[in-house]
Write a protein that holds these residues in place. Structure first.
Motif, mmCIF file in Angstrom:
data_model
loop_
_atom_site.group_PDB
_atom_site.id
_atom_site.type_symbol
_atom_site.label_atom_id
_atom_site.label_comp_id
_atom_site.label_asym_id
_atom_site.label_seq_id
_atom_site.Cartn_x
_atom_site.Cartn_y
_atom_site.Cartn_z
ATOM 1 N N GLU A 3 0.829 -1.202 0.000
ATOM 2 C CA GLU A 3 0.000 0.000 0.000
ATOM 3 C C GLU A 3 0.866 1.255 0.000
ATOM 4 O O GLU A 3 0.548 2.246 -0.668
ATOM 5 C CB GLU A 3 -0.925 0.000 1.216
ATOM 6 C CG GLU A 3 -2.028 -1.047 1.150
ATOM 7 C CD GLU A 3 -2.868 -1.075 2.411
ATOM 8 O OE1 GLU A 3 -4.109 -1.126 2.298
ATOM 9 O OE2 GLU A 3 -2.273 -1.047 3.521
ATOM 10 N N GLU A 4 1.964 1.205 0.714
ATOM 11 C CA GLU A 4 2.869 2.358 0.773
ATOM 12 C C GLU A 4 3.494 2.610 -0.596
ATOM 13 O O GLU A 4 3.628 3.750 -1.037
ATOM 14 C CB GLU A 4 3.958 2.114 1.815
ATOM 15 C CG GLU A 4 4.913 3.296 1.987
ATOM 16 C CD GLU A 4 5.972 3.031 3.044
ATOM 17 O OE1 GLU A 4 6.880 3.872 3.179
ATOM 18 O OE2 GLU A 4 5.892 1.977 3.717
ATOM 19 N N MET A 5 3.864 1.527 -1.285
ATOM 20 C CA MET A 5 4.464 1.680 -2.604
ATOM 21 C C MET A 5 3.453 2.211 -3.612
ATOM 22 O O MET A 5 3.750 3.079 -4.434
ATOM 23 C CB MET A 5 5.004 0.332 -3.091
ATOM 24 C CG MET A 5 5.871 0.444 -4.345
ATOM 25 S SD MET A 5 5.989 -1.103 -5.253
ATOM 26 C CE MET A 5 4.416 -1.110 -6.086
ATOM 27 N N LEU A 6 2.195 1.721 -3.509
ATOM 28 C CA LEU A 6 1.142 2.154 -4.415
ATOM 29 C C LEU A 6 0.561 3.509 -4.042
ATOM 30 O O LEU A 6 -0.114 4.142 -4.858
ATOM 31 C CB LEU A 6 0.009 1.112 -4.435
ATOM 32 C CG LEU A 6 0.371 -0.290 -4.948
ATOM 33 C CD1 LEU A 6 -0.803 -1.237 -4.744
ATOM 34 C CD2 LEU A 6 0.754 -0.241 -6.429
ATOM 35 N N LYS A 7 0.820 3.908 -2.793
ATOM 36 C CA LYS A 7 0.277 5.151 -2.251
ATOM 37 C C LYS A 7 -1.250 5.164 -2.296
ATOM 38 O O LYS A 7 -1.886 6.173 -2.647
ATOM 39 C CB LYS A 7 0.845 6.366 -2.993
ATOM 40 C CG LYS A 7 2.356 6.469 -2.933
ATOM 41 C CD LYS A 7 2.856 7.748 -3.529
ATOM 42 C CE LYS A 7 4.378 7.792 -3.555
ATOM 43 N NZ LYS A 7 5.018 7.475 -2.262
#
Length: 324
Positions: free
Chosen positions: A54-58
Protein backbone atom coordinates in the motif's frame (compact mmCIF):
# COMPACT_ATOMS: atom_id res chain seq x y z
CA UNK A 1 23.34 7.40 -22.43
CA UNK A 2 20.28 5.51 -21.23
CA UNK A 3 16.90 7.14 -21.46
CA UNK A 4 13.95 6.65 -19.13
CA UNK A 5 12.33 4.20 -21.56
CA UNK A 6 15.23 1.77 -21.77
CA UNK A 7 16.17 1.51 -18.10
CA UNK A 8 16.62 -2.05 -16.88
CA UNK A 9 13.60 -3.64 -15.24
CA UNK A 10 15.35 -3.64 -11.86
CA UNK A 11 15.30 0.14 -11.69
CA UNK A 12 11.54 0.33 -11.99
CA UNK A 13 9.20 0.00 -9.03
CA UNK A 14 7.38 -3.31 -9.02
CA UNK A 15 5.90 -5.11 -6.03
CA UNK A 16 7.46 -8.44 -5.13
CA UNK A 17 5.57 -11.64 -5.89
CA UNK A 18 5.53 -12.30 -2.13
CA UNK A 19 3.70 -9.04 -1.51
CA UNK A 20 1.24 -9.81 -4.31
CA UNK A 21 0.63 -13.31 -2.94
CA UNK A 22 0.06 -11.98 0.56
CA UNK A 23 -2.38 -9.38 -0.74
CA UNK A 24 -4.26 -11.88 -2.95
CA UNK A 25 -4.59 -14.40 -0.12
CA UNK A 26 -5.72 -11.79 2.40
CA UNK A 27 -8.20 -10.35 -0.09
CA UNK A 28 -9.61 -13.78 -0.88
CA UNK A 29 -10.07 -14.68 2.80
CA UNK A 30 -10.71 -11.10 3.98
CA UNK A 31 -8.57 -12.11 6.91
CA UNK A 32 -4.87 -11.66 7.69
CA UNK A 33 -5.08 -14.60 10.10
CA UNK A 34 -6.43 -17.04 7.52
CA UNK A 35 -3.99 -15.72 4.93
CA UNK A 36 -1.12 -16.33 7.35
CA UNK A 37 -2.24 -19.94 7.84
CA UNK A 38 -2.41 -20.57 4.09
CA UNK A 39 0.92 -18.87 3.39
CA UNK A 40 2.67 -20.47 6.40
CA UNK A 41 3.65 -17.04 7.65
CA UNK A 42 2.84 -15.03 10.75
CA UNK A 43 -0.10 -12.66 10.79
CA UNK A 44 2.21 -9.72 11.36
CA UNK A 45 4.33 -10.72 8.35
CA UNK A 46 1.25 -10.79 6.09
CA UNK A 47 0.10 -7.43 7.46
CA UNK A 48 3.54 -5.94 6.93
CA UNK A 49 3.76 -7.14 3.31
CA UNK A 50 0.34 -5.64 2.53
CA UNK A 51 1.22 -2.39 4.30
CA UNK A 52 4.44 -2.09 2.28
CA UNK A 53 2.46 -2.75 -0.90
CA UNK A 54 0.00 0.00 0.00
CA UNK A 55 2.87 2.36 0.77
CA UNK A 56 4.46 1.68 -2.60
CA UNK A 57 1.14 2.15 -4.42
CA UNK A 58 0.28 5.15 -2.25
CA UNK A 59 -3.29 3.89 -1.88
CA UNK A 60 -5.25 1.89 0.69
CA UNK A 61 -6.28 -1.58 -0.42
CA UNK A 62 -8.20 -2.55 2.74
CA UNK A 63 -10.56 -0.96 5.22
CA UNK A 64 -9.38 -2.08 8.65
CA UNK A 65 -11.49 -2.41 11.80
CA UNK A 66 -10.62 -4.15 15.08
CA UNK A 67 -12.49 -7.30 14.06
CA UNK A 68 -12.36 -7.51 10.27
CA UNK A 69 -10.92 -6.20 7.03
CA UNK A 70 -12.65 -5.44 3.72
CA UNK A 71 -11.45 -4.34 0.32
CA UNK A 72 -11.60 -0.73 -0.75
CA UNK A 73 -12.91 -0.04 -4.29
CA UNK A 74 -9.31 0.26 -5.46
CA UNK A 75 -8.47 -2.94 -3.59
CA UNK A 76 -11.24 -4.84 -5.39
CA UNK A 77 -9.99 -3.70 -8.78
CA UNK A 78 -6.38 -4.46 -7.93
CA UNK A 79 -7.31 -7.89 -6.54
CA UNK A 80 -8.80 -9.01 -9.86
CA UNK A 81 -5.75 -7.79 -11.77
CA UNK A 82 -3.29 -9.37 -9.33
CA UNK A 83 -5.21 -12.65 -9.49
CA UNK A 84 -4.73 -12.78 -13.28
CA UNK A 85 -1.04 -11.90 -12.95
CA UNK A 86 -0.43 -14.69 -10.44
CA UNK A 87 -2.31 -17.16 -12.65
CA UNK A 88 -0.12 -16.23 -15.62
CA UNK A 89 3.02 -16.70 -13.53
CA UNK A 90 1.79 -20.08 -12.32
CA UNK A 91 0.95 -21.30 -15.82
CA UNK A 92 4.24 -20.07 -17.28
CA UNK A 93 6.27 -21.63 -14.48
CA UNK A 94 4.44 -24.96 -14.58
CA UNK A 95 4.76 -25.12 -18.36
CA UNK A 96 8.49 -24.42 -18.26
CA UNK A 97 9.13 -26.93 -15.49
CA UNK A 98 7.16 -29.67 -17.26
CA UNK A 99 9.24 -29.53 -20.44
CA UNK A 100 12.86 -30.41 -20.96
CA UNK A 101 15.19 -28.06 -22.83
CA UNK A 102 14.81 -29.90 -26.16
CA UNK A 103 11.00 -30.11 -26.18
CA UNK A 104 9.04 -27.86 -28.56
CA UNK A 105 5.53 -26.68 -27.72
CA UNK A 106 3.08 -26.68 -30.63
CA UNK A 107 0.23 -24.29 -29.88
CA UNK A 108 -2.96 -25.27 -31.69
CA UNK A 109 -6.30 -23.48 -31.82
CA UNK A 110 -9.55 -24.95 -33.07
CA UNK A 111 -13.29 -24.44 -32.92
CA UNK A 112 -14.62 -26.50 -29.97
CA UNK A 113 -16.79 -29.03 -31.83
CA UNK A 114 -14.26 -29.54 -34.61
CA UNK A 115 -11.60 -30.09 -31.97
CA UNK A 116 -13.43 -32.80 -30.04
CA UNK A 117 -15.00 -34.57 -33.01
CA UNK A 118 -12.29 -34.42 -35.69
CA UNK A 119 -9.01 -32.96 -34.47
CA UNK A 120 -8.50 -35.09 -31.35
CA UNK A 121 -9.11 -38.37 -33.22
CA UNK A 122 -6.78 -37.13 -35.96
CA UNK A 123 -4.00 -36.41 -33.44
CA UNK A 124 -4.34 -39.73 -31.63
CA UNK A 125 -0.86 -41.23 -31.27
CA UNK A 126 0.94 -38.01 -32.21
CA UNK A 127 2.57 -37.51 -28.81
CA UNK A 128 3.87 -41.07 -28.76
CA UNK A 129 5.30 -40.72 -32.26
CA UNK A 130 6.79 -37.27 -31.54
CA UNK A 131 7.68 -37.11 -27.82
CA UNK A 132 9.77 -33.95 -28.31
CA UNK A 133 6.75 -31.96 -29.49
CA UNK A 134 4.27 -31.12 -26.77
CA UNK A 135 0.74 -30.24 -27.91
CA UNK A 136 -1.00 -27.23 -26.37
CA UNK A 137 -4.56 -27.28 -27.74
CA UNK A 138 -7.00 -24.45 -27.15
CA UNK A 139 -10.68 -24.55 -28.03
CA UNK A 140 -12.01 -21.15 -28.99
CA UNK A 141 -14.40 -19.47 -31.37
CA UNK A 142 -11.90 -16.80 -32.46
CA UNK A 143 -10.04 -14.69 -33.29
CA UNK A 144 -7.18 -17.15 -33.49
CA UNK A 145 -4.03 -15.31 -34.57
CA UNK A 146 -3.46 -12.36 -32.28
CA UNK A 147 -0.43 -11.28 -30.26
CA UNK A 148 -1.91 -12.47 -26.98
CA UNK A 149 -3.06 -15.82 -28.42
CA UNK A 150 0.41 -16.85 -29.69
CA UNK A 151 -0.89 -19.68 -31.89
CA UNK A 152 1.27 -21.80 -34.24
CA UNK A 153 -1.46 -23.73 -36.04
CA UNK A 154 -5.22 -23.19 -36.30
CA UNK A 155 -7.98 -25.24 -37.85
CA UNK A 156 -10.39 -22.76 -39.42
CA UNK A 157 -13.57 -22.69 -41.44
CA UNK A 158 -13.81 -20.16 -44.23
CA UNK A 159 -12.72 -19.31 -47.76
CA UNK A 160 -9.03 -20.09 -47.22
CA UNK A 161 -7.91 -16.48 -47.49
CA UNK A 162 -6.39 -14.99 -44.35
CA UNK A 163 -3.81 -12.21 -44.49
CA UNK A 164 -0.25 -13.35 -43.77
CA UNK A 165 -1.37 -16.97 -43.43
CA UNK A 166 -0.74 -20.17 -45.33
CA UNK A 167 -3.97 -22.18 -45.65
CA UNK A 168 -4.17 -25.82 -46.71
CA UNK A 169 -7.63 -27.16 -47.50
CA UNK A 170 -8.71 -30.23 -45.56
CA UNK A 171 -12.22 -30.86 -46.91
CA UNK A 172 -15.49 -29.21 -47.87
CA UNK A 173 -18.43 -28.85 -45.52
CA UNK A 174 -21.79 -30.53 -46.09
CA UNK A 175 -24.55 -29.73 -43.62
CA UNK A 176 -27.44 -32.04 -42.78
CA UNK A 177 -30.59 -31.56 -40.71
CA UNK A 178 -30.60 -34.14 -37.91
CA UNK A 179 -32.83 -35.03 -35.00
CA UNK A 180 -33.68 -37.81 -32.58
CA UNK A 181 -35.62 -40.62 -34.36
CA UNK A 182 -38.56 -40.29 -31.96
CA UNK A 183 -38.83 -36.58 -32.75
CA UNK A 184 -40.24 -37.37 -36.21
CA UNK A 185 -43.03 -39.69 -35.06
CA UNK A 186 -45.74 -37.07 -34.64
CA UNK A 187 -44.21 -34.29 -36.73
CA UNK A 188 -44.34 -35.69 -40.29
CA UNK A 189 -41.99 -32.90 -41.37
CA UNK A 190 -41.78 -31.69 -44.93
CA UNK A 191 -39.67 -28.87 -46.31
CA UNK A 192 -42.74 -27.02 -47.53
CA UNK A 193 -44.10 -26.71 -44.01
CA UNK A 194 -41.73 -26.52 -41.07
CA UNK A 195 -44.05 -24.68 -38.70
CA UNK A 196 -44.53 -27.79 -36.58
CA UNK A 197 -40.77 -28.30 -36.17
CA UNK A 198 -38.35 -26.64 -33.79
CA UNK A 199 -35.23 -25.64 -35.73
CA UNK A 200 -32.17 -25.32 -33.51
CA UNK A 201 -30.07 -22.23 -34.20
CA UNK A 202 -26.31 -21.61 -34.23
CA UNK A 203 -25.50 -18.08 -33.04
CA UNK A 204 -22.64 -17.59 -35.51
CA UNK A 205 -24.76 -18.67 -38.51
CA UNK A 206 -28.10 -16.88 -38.15
CA UNK A 207 -29.05 -17.40 -41.82
CA UNK A 208 -28.04 -21.08 -42.05
CA UNK A 209 -31.58 -22.45 -42.18
CA UNK A 210 -32.65 -19.95 -44.84
CA UNK A 211 -29.67 -20.95 -46.99
CA UNK A 212 -30.37 -24.64 -46.41
CA UNK A 213 -33.90 -24.32 -47.80
CA UNK A 214 -32.87 -21.82 -50.50
CA UNK A 215 -30.42 -24.33 -51.95
CA UNK A 216 -33.37 -26.64 -52.48
CA UNK A 217 -35.37 -23.92 -54.23
CA UNK A 218 -37.72 -23.57 -51.27
CA UNK A 219 -38.76 -20.15 -50.02
CA UNK A 220 -39.59 -19.99 -46.33
CA UNK A 221 -41.56 -17.01 -45.07
CA UNK A 222 -41.32 -15.63 -41.57
CA UNK A 223 -38.66 -16.31 -39.00
CA UNK A 224 -37.39 -19.51 -37.44
CA UNK A 225 -38.05 -19.84 -33.73
CA UNK A 226 -35.94 -22.20 -31.67
CA UNK A 227 -33.19 -22.42 -29.04
CA UNK A 228 -29.95 -20.72 -30.02
CA UNK A 229 -26.52 -22.17 -29.17
CA UNK A 230 -22.91 -21.03 -29.44
CA UNK A 231 -21.42 -24.29 -30.76
CA UNK A 232 -22.29 -27.23 -33.00
CA UNK A 233 -21.54 -29.44 -30.00
CA UNK A 234 -24.45 -27.91 -28.10
CA UNK A 235 -26.72 -28.17 -31.16
CA UNK A 236 -25.91 -31.87 -31.51
CA UNK A 237 -26.45 -32.48 -27.80
CA UNK A 238 -29.81 -30.69 -27.96
CA UNK A 239 -30.88 -32.76 -30.97
CA UNK A 240 -29.95 -35.95 -29.12
CA UNK A 241 -32.16 -34.85 -26.24
CA UNK A 242 -35.11 -34.21 -28.53
CA UNK A 243 -35.06 -30.41 -28.46
CA UNK A 244 -35.60 -30.19 -32.19
CA UNK A 245 -33.77 -30.40 -35.53
CA UNK A 246 -30.15 -29.26 -35.80
CA UNK A 247 -28.36 -28.20 -38.97
CA UNK A 248 -24.77 -29.40 -38.54
CA UNK A 249 -21.76 -30.44 -40.65
CA UNK A 250 -22.04 -34.08 -41.69
CA UNK A 251 -18.49 -34.95 -40.62
CA UNK A 252 -19.20 -33.77 -37.07
CA UNK A 253 -22.30 -35.89 -36.66
CA UNK A 254 -21.53 -38.94 -38.84
CA UNK A 255 -21.02 -41.33 -35.85
CA UNK A 256 -24.53 -40.57 -34.54
CA UNK A 257 -26.04 -41.07 -38.01
CA UNK A 258 -24.22 -44.37 -38.39
CA UNK A 259 -25.35 -45.61 -34.97
CA UNK A 260 -28.93 -44.41 -35.50
CA UNK A 261 -29.05 -42.18 -32.42
CA UNK A 262 -29.71 -39.34 -34.86
CA UNK A 263 -31.42 -39.43 -38.24
CA UNK A 264 -31.76 -36.96 -41.10
CA UNK A 265 -35.03 -35.05 -40.99
CA UNK A 266 -34.81 -34.30 -44.72
CA UNK A 267 -32.80 -36.06 -47.43
CA UNK A 268 -30.54 -33.15 -48.26
CA UNK A 269 -26.90 -32.34 -47.63
CA UNK A 270 -26.20 -28.71 -48.45
CA UNK A 271 -22.68 -27.68 -49.33
CA UNK A 272 -21.46 -24.90 -47.08
CA UNK A 273 -20.13 -21.55 -48.18
CA UNK A 274 -16.69 -22.42 -46.84
CA UNK A 275 -14.35 -25.33 -46.23
CA UNK A 276 -12.10 -26.48 -43.39
CA UNK A 277 -8.44 -25.51 -43.48
CA UNK A 278 -5.27 -26.01 -41.49
CA UNK A 279 -3.57 -22.61 -41.28
CA UNK A 280 -0.34 -21.15 -39.93
CA UNK A 281 1.59 -17.85 -40.16
CA UNK A 282 3.84 -17.59 -43.22
CA UNK A 283 6.75 -16.89 -40.87
CA UNK A 284 6.44 -20.45 -39.50
CA UNK A 285 6.62 -22.13 -42.90
CA UNK A 286 10.04 -23.64 -42.19
CA UNK A 287 9.34 -24.47 -38.56
CA UNK A 288 10.10 -28.08 -37.71
CA UNK A 289 7.05 -28.54 -35.49
CA UNK A 290 4.73 -27.07 -38.14
CA UNK A 291 6.14 -29.38 -40.81
CA UNK A 292 5.63 -32.36 -38.54
CA UNK A 293 1.98 -31.59 -37.81
CA UNK A 294 1.26 -30.92 -41.50
CA UNK A 295 2.72 -34.29 -42.44
CA UNK A 296 0.74 -36.00 -39.67
CA UNK A 297 -2.59 -34.48 -40.71
CA UNK A 298 -1.92 -35.25 -44.37
CA UNK A 299 -1.18 -38.88 -43.53
CA UNK A 300 -4.31 -39.10 -41.40
CA UNK A 301 -6.46 -37.82 -44.26
CA UNK A 302 -4.94 -40.38 -46.64
CA UNK A 303 -5.31 -43.35 -44.30
CA UNK A 304 -8.73 -42.66 -42.76
CA UNK A 305 -10.43 -44.77 -45.43
CA UNK A 306 -12.92 -46.29 -43.03
CA UNK A 307 -14.23 -42.90 -42.05
CA UNK A 308 -14.47 -41.81 -45.68
CA UNK A 309 -16.43 -44.97 -46.56
CA UNK A 310 -18.82 -44.22 -43.71
CA UNK A 311 -19.31 -40.69 -44.99
CA UNK A 312 -19.84 -42.02 -48.49
CA UNK A 313 -22.53 -44.38 -47.23
CA UNK A 314 -24.33 -41.53 -45.49
CA UNK A 315 -24.00 -39.22 -48.50
CA UNK A 316 -25.37 -41.89 -50.83
CA UNK A 317 -28.53 -42.07 -48.71
CA UNK A 318 -29.32 -38.38 -49.16
CA UNK A 319 -29.33 -35.77 -51.89
CA UNK A 320 -26.43 -33.33 -52.14
CA UNK A 321 -26.88 -29.76 -53.24
CA UNK A 322 -23.54 -28.36 -54.38
CA UNK A 323 -24.25 -24.71 -55.05
CA UNK A 324 -25.85 -21.76 -53.34
Amino acid sequence: MKTETNKPLAFRKYPSTTALQCFETAARHLSFTNAAQEMHMTQSAISKQVAQLEEMLKISLFYRTPHRISLTPAGKTYYLEVLEILKHIEVATTSLMSHSDNVEVLKIASHPTFCSRWLLPALSGFSQAHPLINLDIKEQVGPFFTEDQNVDIAFLYGDGIWGGMEAIKLFDEYCVAVCQPEYLHDKNPCTSNVDNCTLLQLSSRPSAWYEYFKQQGISIDGTFIGPRFDTFHACIAAALLGYGIALVPLRLVAPELQSGTLVTAWRYAAKGRGSYYITYPLSLGRSHKVKVILEWVSAYLETSNQHELMLGHVLNSIDIVDSL
